[in-house]
Structures are given as structure tokens and as C-alpha cells.
Design an enzyme around this catalytic site. Structure first.
Site, short mmCIF file in Angstrom:
data_model
loop_
_atom_site.label_atom_id
_atom_site.label_comp_id
_atom_site.label_asym_id
_atom_site.label_seq_id
_atom_site.Cartn_x
_atom_site.Cartn_y
_atom_site.Cartn_z
NE ARG A 71 -8.89 7.89 -6.56
CZ ARG A 71 -9.36 7.27 -5.48
NH1 ARG A 71 -8.59 6.53 -4.76
NH2 ARG A 71 -10.62 7.37 -5.13
CE1 TYR B 292 -13.42 -6.69 1.42
CE2 TYR B 292 -11.66 -8.07 0.57
CZ TYR B 292 -12.10 -7.04 1.39
OH TYR B 292 -11.20 -6.37 2.18
NE ARG C 117 -4.12 -1.81 0.18
CZ ARG C 117 -5.31 -1.57 0.72
NH1 ARG C 117 -5.58 -0.43 1.25
NH2 ARG C 117 -6.23 -2.51 0.68
CG ASP D 290 -8.91 -2.90 -4.56
OD1 ASP D 290 -8.36 -2.32 -3.61
OD2 ASP D 290 -9.76 -3.79 -4.40
NE ARG E 203 -7.08 5.51 1.87
CZ ARG E 203 -7.99 4.85 2.57
NH1 ARG E 203 -9.11 5.42 2.88
NH2 ARG E 203 -7.75 3.60 2.95
#
Ligand code: CP3
Length: 365
Positions: A56, A167, A43, A92, A47
Site C-alpha cells: 500500500r 459518516y 480487519r 471499505d 495495517r
């Protein structure tokens, strides 16, 4: 002009001396001598970086994964800033599943949310096989990145069947994976049909990335640690083996990672990995005894430790490098992904520290 679909030409070029296939990262994955311990962060593209948040600002997550120009820029950001030893493709784990026809979105602050969770054999049947034409933006982004990155290797990735299935069956993120386990234990036939289908999609998705020129791949089974070893071996290992062993002919390192997997490290190696990712709970010397001498390890600084004072971080980096020497190859990383609140300057300092502490004199010098 013919388009190379095997990746052979890209691999030939990559293996020139000093090229990405001869980089410290790939050499460590292959348990070869390295000038310093390579380091990258799961990652790392995301962010924690202001330049990421800026680019973004008005683009939805899935949309950004489908724009090769954005994928390229976001993937390069942490390489420029931190001088990490490898880039990881910005994408992703649900991108290939969406390409296979599953209606889903990535909701900010939540994660992947699936419109109609998988419950029946008909639901499984609707997950279509994929190929390059279903993810042309990934093919294009990897090709652009390989050119831009030069000698820095690019890591491709995908989600493993168990984590993807969680998921799809839960409909979103889950703490206990209750519905997933209920399906697994209650209807093993349907479970194996679902996991088998996801393994095919994952294998195809990784093959697209490999053909486009990635130097290594990582299979993220982030939530596999929810299972006992016996259940992992029965319900998950065969499907993750389809993916990893299915790539044995690709000639690039395969990394297999999960969280809370202390009891599963041996089995995760057996799935066909060259490198096993280890979270912060298991010291790397202990992990190596569980995994065996024929695989490298990756890890394993607790991402929360990056919020501690610098002397504490420094001591932990030293400890991890020391324990990593017990392994036949060590790629320094966190034990899980960079948290969004992390100070990026601390990440840059960790990279420099890992390089400094692990520097080995050049052969013959
Ligand atoms: O830098 C990199 O590592 C590459 C990019 C990457 C992303 N997701 C980008 C992303 C990678 C490797 C992933 C993998 C991924 N996605 C995993 C496996 C790794 C892990 O952390 O265990 C999982 C479980 C997912 C599913 C997912 N997607 C989650 C849990 C989230 C976070 C939700 C949130 O907002 O808190 C996402 C969204 C996502 N994927 C973001 C990023 C940068 C954040 C969304 C945003 O920036 O708007």
C-alpha cells in the site's frame, strides 16, 4: 458465454463436500457440527501486516479498493500468514457510497471524510442507486478471490445504514454522532429517506458480491451502540432489515455486527441475521440468552488483549471458547477490528490455539 448474475453456479460448486459452503466457518454460522471452532479477525487484512504496508506504500486507500489485483493480494495475505478459517474482502464501507456519487476520501489516520455532508432532501436524492457496473472492480476481485481461495470461504461485507449515515451527515468520524442524531430526532422523514436510500445501495452492493461468489456476508453497524434500543428499533432496525432480510433468498449466512450493542443484540438478530457479532463487553453465554437459540454468535476477544502477555491471552481464549459453547454456533473473532499496532505473530498464535483447544474428534472415529 453468458455471465451468471445470480451466483447460482458458484454456489453449486461451493457446496461440494469440503468446499467453502461446507467449511467449518460456514457450518458454524449455520449451527452445524464443526471439526474445530472457526476463527477469523475483523480487519485482518490491513495495517498490522508489514506485507500490507509495503503493497500500500504508494497507493491511496480508495484507489487500492478499486484495483482487483491489489484487493486479491491484500485479502489473501492474512489467510496465508495466519491460516484463518475465512478471508474477508479487502474494501471499505464507503466504497459503495462513493460509487453512488458521494464525493469522499479515506484520509490516513482519520477515516472517511465527506466533501459535502448530507443536510437536505436534495442531498439524499443525489445518492444514486448502484449496480454491478458501478463497482466492476468488486465483482472482478471477488471472482478472482473465489478461484484463488479454493476451499477457504470469502466473506463479503458492507456498512449498515446507520453507520454509513453517520459518516455522511457528520462529514467524517464522530464521537457522539451529534449531527446524525439531531437529524434523526429533528427530521425523521428526512432521516428515513436517507437511511432508506443507503439500505438500497448496501443491498445492491452485497448482491454484487453474492453473485460473484462470496460464501457469507457481514453487515457492519459499528456505531449502532450509540443508540438506545427504542431508538434503534424506530430509526435503524427497519433499514437494516431491508438489507439482511432482503438477502434471505441468497442462501448464504448473514452476520450482523456492532460495537457497544449489549442492549441491541436481540434486535440486531431480528433484522434477519444468522449470526450476531458481539463485542468484548458481553460474555457470549449472556449474549446467546439475549439473541436466542436460533442464531450463532461471533466474537469476542478484546483487541487490546492482544497486547497482554501470552498466558493472559491464552486464558481469555479459553474463557471465550467455554462461554461460546453455550451458543448453538460460535465463530471466534475479536470484539472489534485488529488494531494497527498489533503484533501479527500473536494473531497467528491465537488461530493455532483456537484450533487446538476446540478440536473435536471426527465423527465415528
Ligand atoms: O480486513 C478487513 O476487515 C477488511 C477490510 C476493511 C477495511 N475497512 C479496510 C480499511 C473493512 C471490513 C473495513 C470496514 C470499515 N471501514 C468499518 C467497519 C468496521 C469497523 O472497524 O468498525 C468502518 C467504520 C470503516 C471506516 C474506516 N475506514 C475507518 C474508521 C478507517 C480507519 C482510518 C485510519 O486510518 O485510522 C478506514 C480506513 C481503512 N479501511 C483502513 C483499512 C485497512 C486503513 C487505511 C489504510 O490502510 O491506509
Amino acid at each position: 458465454m453468458t455471465t451468471d448474475t445470480t451466483g447460482a453456479a458458484a454456489r453449486d460448486d461451493a457446496s461440494r463436500p469440503g468446499g467453502p459452503a461446507d467449511s467449518p466457518f460456514v457450518r458454524a454460522c449455520r449451527r452445524r457440527p464443526v471439526p474445530h471452532t472457526p476463527v477469523w479477525f475483523m480487519r485482518q487484512a490491513g495495517r498490522s501486516l508489514p506485507e500490507y504496508r509495503e503493497i500500500r506504500a504508494n497507493v491511496a486507500m480508495l484507489e487500492s479498493c478499486r484495483r482487483p489485483d491489489l484487493v486479491t493480494e491484500i485479502t489473501l495475505q492474512p489467510v496465508r500468514r495466519h491460516k484463518v478459517d475465512a478471508a474477508i474482502l479487502f474494501s471499505d464501507i464507503v466504497v459503495p457510497v462513493a460509487a453512488a456519487g458521494v464525493d469522499l476520501d479515506i484520509v490516513p489516520g482519520t477515516g472517511p471524510v465527506v466533501a459535502e455532508p448530507v443536510r437536505t432532501a436534495a442531498d439524499v436524492q443525489r445518492i444514486r442507486p448502484i449496480g454491478r457496473d458501478d463497482v466492476p472492480y468488486v465483482d472482478e476481485a471477488v471472482r478472482m478471490l473465489v478461484k484463488e481461495l479454493g476451499d477457504t470461504p470469502l466473506i463479503g461485507f458492507a456498512g449498515a445504514p446507520f453507520t454509513l449515515a453517520s459518516y455522511l451527515v457528520e462529514g467524517g468520524p464522530s464521537r457522539n454522532h451529534v449531527k446524525t442524531k439531531a437529524l434523526m430526532y429533528g427530521d425523521p422523514e428526512l432521516w428515513h429517506a436517507l437511511a432508506g436510500r443507503l439500505a438500497e445501495v448496501t443491498l445492491a452492493f452485497l448482491r454484487v458480491q453474492i453473485a460473484a461468489g462470496v460464501s457469507a456476508v457481514q453487515l457492519f453497524d459499528s456505531w449502532a451502540g450509540a443508540l438506545s434500543e427504542a431508538d434503534y428499533r424506530r430509526f435503524v432496525l427497519p433499514h437494516s432489515t431491508t438489507v439482511l432480510s432482503g438477502l434471505a433468498d441468497a442462501g448464504i449466512p448473514r452476520i450482523h455486527f456492532g460495537v457497544g450493542t449489549a442492549e441491541l443484540l436481540g434486535a440486531m438478530g431480528e433484522a434477519g441475521a444468522d449470526v450476531v457479532g458481539v463485542d468484548w463487553r458481553t460474555p457470549l453465554d449472556v449474549a446467546t440468552r439475549r439473541i436466542g437459540p436460533d442464531k450463532a454468535v461471533q466474537g469476542n476477544l478484546d483487541p487490546c488483549l492482544l497486547f497482554a502477555p501470552w498466558p493472559v491471552i491464552e486464558a481469555e481464549v479459553r474463557r471465550i471458547l467455554d462461554q461460546g459453547r453455550a451458543a448453538p454456533g460460535h465463530v471466534f473473532n475479536l470484539g472489534h477490528g485488529v488494531l494497527p499496532e498489533t503484533d501479527p505473530e500473536v494473531l497467528t498464535r491465537v488461530v493455532a490455539l483456537v484450533h487446538e483447544l476446540s478440536a473435536r474428534p471426527a465423527e465415528g472415529a
